[in-house]
Write a protein that holds these residues in place. Structure first.
Motif, PDB file in Angstrom:
ATOM      1  N   LYS A   1       0.855  -1.190   0.000  1.00  0.00           N
ATOM      2  CA  LYS A   1       0.000   0.000   0.000  1.00  0.00           C
ATOM      3  C   LYS A   1       0.884   1.231   0.000  1.00  0.00           C
ATOM      4  O   LYS A   1       1.908   1.276   0.698  1.00  0.00           O
ATOM      5  CB  LYS A   1      -0.902   0.006   1.241  1.00  0.00           C
ATOM      6  CG  LYS A   1      -1.676   1.295   1.450  1.00  0.00           C
ATOM      7  CD  LYS A   1      -2.383   1.281   2.793  1.00  0.00           C
ATOM      8  CE  LYS A   1      -3.032   2.620   3.093  1.00  0.00           C
ATOM      9  NZ  LYS A   1      -3.671   2.649   4.434  1.00  0.00           N
ATOM     10  N   GLN A   2       0.484   2.220  -0.799  1.00  0.00           N
ATOM     11  CA  GLN A   2       1.210   3.487  -0.789  1.00  0.00           C
ATOM     12  C   GLN A   2       0.211   4.636  -0.886  1.00  0.00           C
ATOM     13  O   GLN A   2      -0.697   4.619  -1.724  1.00  0.00           O
ATOM     14  CB  GLN A   2       2.204   3.569  -1.948  1.00  0.00           C
ATOM     15  CG  GLN A   2       3.072   4.822  -1.880  1.00  0.00           C
ATOM     16  CD  GLN A   2       4.373   4.639  -2.647  1.00  0.00           C
ATOM     17  OE1 GLN A   2       4.946   3.556  -2.673  1.00  0.00           O
ATOM     18  NE2 GLN A   2       4.851   5.700  -3.273  1.00  0.00           N
ATOM     19  N   LYS A   3       0.390   5.604  -0.018  1.00  0.00           N
ATOM     20  CA  LYS A   3      -0.478   6.780  -0.029  1.00  0.00           C
ATOM     21  C   LYS A   3      -0.072   7.668  -1.202  1.00  0.00           C
ATOM     22  O   LYS A   3       1.055   8.139  -1.276  1.00  0.00           O
ATOM     23  CB  LYS A   3      -0.340   7.543   1.290  1.00  0.00           C
ATOM     24  CG  LYS A   3      -1.354   8.643   1.484  1.00  0.00           C
ATOM     25  CD  LYS A   3      -1.248   9.206   2.890  1.00  0.00           C
ATOM     26  CE  LYS A   3      -2.289  10.273   3.147  1.00  0.00           C
ATOM     27  NZ  LYS A   3      -2.217  10.783   4.533  1.00  0.00           N
ATOM     28  N   VAL A   4      -1.008   7.913  -2.121  1.00  0.00           N
ATOM     29  CA  VAL A   4      -0.731   8.676  -3.340  1.00  0.00           C
ATOM     30  C   VAL A   4      -1.538   9.974  -3.383  1.00  0.00           C
ATOM     31  O   VAL A   4      -1.086  10.990  -3.887  1.00  0.00           O
ATOM     32  CB  VAL A   4      -1.035   7.809  -4.592  1.00  0.00           C
ATOM     33  CG1 VAL A   4      -0.868   8.624  -5.864  1.00  0.00           C
ATOM     34  CG2 VAL A   4      -0.117   6.594  -4.622  1.00  0.00           C
ATOM     35  N   GLN A   5      -2.763   9.922  -2.847  1.00  0.00           N
ATOM     36  CA  GLN A   5      -3.676  11.063  -2.812  1.00  0.00           C
ATOM     37  C   GLN A   5      -3.868  11.703  -4.195  1.00  0.00           C
ATOM     38  O   GLN A   5      -3.651  12.893  -4.391  1.00  0.00           O
ATOM     39  CB  GLN A   5      -3.205  12.098  -1.788  1.00  0.00           C
ATOM     40  CG  GLN A   5      -3.433  11.635  -0.345  1.00  0.00           C
ATOM     41  CD  GLN A   5      -3.448  12.776   0.645  1.00  0.00           C
ATOM     42  OE1 GLN A   5      -2.498  13.553   0.731  1.00  0.00           O
ATOM     43  NE2 GLN A   5      -4.529  12.903   1.390  1.00  0.00           N
ATOM     44  N   LEU A   6      -4.313  10.895  -5.126  1.00  0.00           N
ATOM     45  CA  LEU A   6      -4.636  11.417  -6.454  1.00  0.00           C
ATOM     46  C   LEU A   6      -5.681  12.508  -6.376  1.00  0.00           C
ATOM     47  O   LEU A   6      -5.611  13.518  -7.078  1.00  0.00           O
ATOM     48  CB  LEU A   6      -5.151  10.283  -7.355  1.00  0.00           C
ATOM     49  CG  LEU A   6      -4.158   9.360  -8.052  1.00  0.00           C
ATOM     50  CD1 LEU A   6      -4.916   8.463  -9.013  1.00  0.00           C
ATOM     51  CD2 LEU A   6      -3.094  10.150  -8.800  1.00  0.00           C
ATOM     52  N   ALA A   7      -6.703  12.293  -5.536  1.00  0.00           N
ATOM     53  CA  ALA A   7      -7.832  13.232  -5.476  1.00  0.00           C
ATOM     54  C   ALA A   7      -7.378  14.635  -5.091  1.00  0.00           C
ATOM     55  O   ALA A   7      -7.994  15.634  -5.479  1.00  0.00           O
ATOM     56  CB  ALA A   7      -8.895  12.729  -4.502  1.00  0.00           C
ATOM     57  N   GLU A   8      -6.298  14.734  -4.326  1.00  0.00           N
ATOM     58  CA  GLU A   8      -5.783  16.040  -3.927  1.00  0.00           C
ATOM     59  C   GLU A   8      -5.281  16.826  -5.133  1.00  0.00           C
ATOM     60  O   GLU A   8      -5.240  18.057  -5.127  1.00  0.00           O
ATOM     61  CB  GLU A   8      -4.654  15.855  -2.910  1.00  0.00           C
ATOM     62  CG  GLU A   8      -4.264  17.109  -2.170  1.00  0.00           C
ATOM     63  CD  GLU A   8      -3.211  16.837  -1.118  1.00  0.00           C
ATOM     64  OE1 GLU A   8      -2.089  16.408  -1.497  1.00  0.00           O
ATOM     65  OE2 GLU A   8      -3.500  17.018   0.076  1.00  0.00           O
ATOM     66  N   GLY A   9      -4.908  16.101  -6.199  1.00  0.00           N
ATOM     67  CA  GLY A   9      -4.395  16.758  -7.396  1.00  0.00           C
ATOM     68  C   GLY A   9      -5.442  17.009  -8.462  1.00  0.00           C
ATOM     69  O   GLY A   9      -5.099  17.412  -9.582  1.00  0.00           O
ATOM     70  N   LEU A  10      -6.719  16.795  -8.131  1.00  0.00           N
ATOM     71  CA  LEU A  10      -7.800  17.023  -9.097  1.00  0.00           C
ATOM     72  C   LEU A  10      -8.396  18.412  -8.859  1.00  0.00           C
ATOM     73  O   LEU A  10      -8.964  18.677  -7.801  1.00  0.00           O
ATOM     74  CB  LEU A  10      -8.881  15.941  -8.920  1.00  0.00           C
ATOM     75  CG  LEU A  10      -9.910  15.787 -10.031  1.00  0.00           C
ATOM     76  CD1 LEU A  10      -9.252  15.295 -11.318  1.00  0.00           C
ATOM     77  CD2 LEU A  10     -11.005  14.810  -9.598  1.00  0.00           C
ATOM     78  N   ASP A  11      -8.255  19.320  -9.836  1.00  0.00           N
ATOM     79  CA  ASP A  11      -8.753  20.686  -9.616  1.00  0.00           C
ATOM     80  C   ASP A  11     -10.227  20.806  -9.965  1.00  0.00           C
ATOM     81  O   ASP A  11     -10.885  19.828 -10.335  1.00  0.00           O
ATOM     82  CB  ASP A  11      -7.892  21.704 -10.381  1.00  0.00           C
ATOM     83  CG  ASP A  11      -8.024  21.574 -11.902  1.00  0.00           C
ATOM     84  OD1 ASP A  11      -9.006  20.976 -12.389  1.00  0.00           O
ATOM     85  OD2 ASP A  11      -7.124  22.090 -12.615  1.00  0.00           O
ATOM     86  N   GLU A  12     -10.757  22.060  -9.858  1.00  0.00           N
ATOM     87  CA  GLU A  12     -12.193  22.290 -10.076  1.00  0.00           C
ATOM     88  C   GLU A  12     -12.611  22.034 -11.519  1.00  0.00           C
ATOM     89  O   GLU A  12     -13.801  21.835 -11.803  1.00  0.00           O
ATOM     90  CB  GLU A  12     -12.571  23.727  -9.667  1.00  0.00           C
ATOM     91  CG  GLU A  12     -11.884  24.825 -10.463  1.00  0.00           C
ATOM     92  CD  GLU A  12     -10.500  25.184  -9.942  1.00  0.00           C
ATOM     93  OE1 GLU A  12      -9.927  26.179 -10.420  1.00  0.00           O
ATOM     94  OE2 GLU A  12      -9.998  24.450  -9.060  1.00  0.00           O
ATOM     95  N   ASN A  13     -11.663  21.983 -12.418  1.00  0.00           N
ATOM     96  CA  ASN A  13     -11.965  21.674 -13.820  1.00  0.00           C
ATOM     97  C   ASN A  13     -11.745  20.200 -14.161  1.00  0.00           C
ATOM     98  O   ASN A  13     -11.750  19.821 -15.331  1.00  0.00           O
ATOM     99  CB  ASN A  13     -11.092  22.552 -14.736  1.00  0.00           C
ATOM    100  CG  ASN A  13     -11.377  24.030 -14.567  1.00  0.00           C
ATOM    101  OD1 ASN A  13     -12.543  24.441 -14.510  1.00  0.00           O
ATOM    102  ND2 ASN A  13     -10.326  24.833 -14.452  1.00  0.00           N
TER     103      ASN A  13
END
Length: 518
Positions: A52-64
């Protein structure tokens, strides 16, 4: 299951013996990437490793809905590590799914293109409803509950809610709310306040309130929660409130009040809270509170099976799905070359004695305890592959340290406890303390199993023990076994073993009387 059917199924497993296939399932989540590597042997899955690795893709998704290059690089770097572990795996043995963030990102093709430079396996970006159905399959393949289940999974970017009967999902939805996206939107800079918690919870309610009537009208017998948020809540409750870890509405409120006494994510200090999840714990808690309120849930149990387990089981089409415990136990029986005829004799005797015991402290758990006892009867000799001496210790060690799909933690511990004390001496203080099972019930199960094994000590199929009457005195301490005429005289070995058991029980303050009927 009767003797003929059990031996037949064991034979089917034997026919497949030696067929080993290694598989891998990867879940590219919005918060973390997970990989399970397992092998299929004797018709069952044996997990070899979990990464398992914490990647946090969602943190890099902007309003567009554009995924940042930094987030893409975090994901690609993680996949490069996974690829190193998977060297030599054929493509058909690896299944990779992308979830909420990758299906929302309008530039997900760029992610796939960059990933392909380091990761040689296809990535399947699945829809929310497919994700929900796969999560449901993962829970069903690993948990003991049958009947109608309500399964909830709070991820980094989305939350899935499924109701199904046994292995069949009936209704399933995925909504755009997750612990990473909510952290970004409602808890800027990690600040905690009653107001931003209220706003987060209300936003979650708004996203799911249209589902309330249909779900509650369909109903459910049990509620199971999976993945990181619910796992963390379960762990915090286990460590701070009640060791059973069950999430109830009251415990959830208690946890929320304690959480709101902090003003920042960095201040959160709970036993059971992994520091890596501190930044998503509070928003996840808000979503979970909204779900409890909206669907009027009373209690929820944590499931350690989820999306990746569903992906993993989909790689092998030959798994039995009608009885997960049966599949698990038969696989162990084949793996450890158990004498199936003897296991079945012990099982039949245990069933006979169990049916005559009517002094259960928790009668609502009778079916549960019966099932665990019966599999303990069939698996008590797994440790014989190590040594007959201290068989009970070897068997218990193997069962306690083996992943057993179809058993929750308490059932797993009960199974290994019964096997641990199926023979030899023990002291009552040594026994496990259980959250679910009453101490007197556990002791009764141990005594039934010990008697069932003694009564089949000769290991002869011709031994007849059907005519046994079990009586229990009012204190539950003294048991009486009445046999058919001349049975004890014709079976001196068994008689001697029962007398030894009588002497052992006397030392514990219990009694056992045996006699023939006239």
């Amino acid at each position: 299951m009767n003797n003929e059917n059990l031996l037949s199924k064991a034979g089917e497993l034997h026919a497949r013996r030696g067929e080993v296939r290694e598989i891998a399932a990867i879940d590219l989540g919005s918060n973390s990437f997970h990989m399970i590597v397992a092998r299929i042997v004797n018709g069952t899955l044996q997990v070899l490793s979990r990464l398992k690795q914490k990647v946090q893709l969602a943190e890099g998704l902007d309003e567009n809905q554009v995924l940042s290059q930094a987030a893409i690089e975090r994901g690609v770097n993680c996949l490069a590590l996974f690829a190193e572990r998977l060297q030599g795996f054929p493509a058909e043995n690896v299944s990779v799914v992308g979830t909420y963030t990758l299906r929302r990102a309008i530039n997900n093709e760029e992610f796939l293109h960059q990933a392909a430079t380091v990761f040689p396996y296809p990535i399947n970006i699945i829809s929310g409803k497919t994700e929900a159905k796969t999560i449901y399959a993962g829970v069903c393949h690993t948990q003991p509950e049958m009947g109608r289940k309500f399964v909830i999974d709070i991820g980094g970017g989305s939350t899935e809610m499924i109701i199904g009967d046994n292995f069949t999902p009936l209704i399933y939805e995925s909504r755009h709310m997750g612990c990473v996206s909510f952290a970004k939107k409602f808890f800027p800079n990690g600040e905690i306040s009653e107001e931003n918690f209220r706003l987060a919870k209300q936003s979650a309610v708004n996203k799911i309130e249209d589902l309330a009537w249909e779900y509650r009208n369909l109903g459910w017998q049990s509620v199971l929660g999976s993945s990181g948020t619910i796992k963390t809540v379960h762990q915090v409750i286990s460590e701070n409130i009640d060791p059973d870890g069950i999430v109830t509405a009251e415990r959830l409120d208690q946890l929320i009040q304690q959480t709101l006494s902090f003003s920042h994510f960095e201040q959160l200090k709970f036993h059971g809270l992994n520091p890596d999840r501190a930044d998503v714990f509070v928003p996840g808690l808000a979503i979970l509170k909204a779900i409890f309120e909206n669907f009027q849930i009373e209690k929820m149990r944590y499931s350690d099976g989820a999306l990746r387990e569903g992906v993993m089981y989909s790689l092998e089409k030959n798994f039995q799905v009608n009885n997960i415990r049966e599949r698990t136990a038969l696989g162990l029986a084949e793996q450890f070359n158990i004498d199936q005829a003897q296991a079945e004799r012990v099982y039949q005797t245990a069933a006979l004695l169990f049916g005559q015991y009517a002094c259960w402290q928790n009668p609502e758990l009778i079916d549960d305890m019966q099932d665990v006892l019966f599999w303990a009867a069939r698996l008590h000799e797994v440790g014989i592959v190590i040594n007959h001496k201290n068989l009970q210790k070897h068997s218990a060690y193997i069962l306690y340290n083996t992943e057993l799909p179809g058993y929750d933690n308490e059932q797993h511990r009960l199974l290994s406890t019964l096997v641990r004390y199926h023979m030899g001496n023990f002291k009552l203080p040594e026994m496990f303390k259980f959250s679910r099972y009453h101490e007197k019930d556990v002791l009764a199960l141990i005594r039934i199993l010990r008697l069932a094994i003694i009564l089949n000590r000769s290991r002869q199929a011709t031994e007849k023990t059907e005519e046994i009457a079990l009586k229990i005195d009012r204190t539950l301490h003294h048991w009486t076994l009445q046999f058919s005429a001349d049975y004890l005289q014709h079976n001196p070995l068994i008689k001697n073993e029962l007398l030894l058991e009588h002497r052992f029980l006397q030392g514990l303050g219990f009694g056992l009387t045996i006699f023939n009927s006239h």
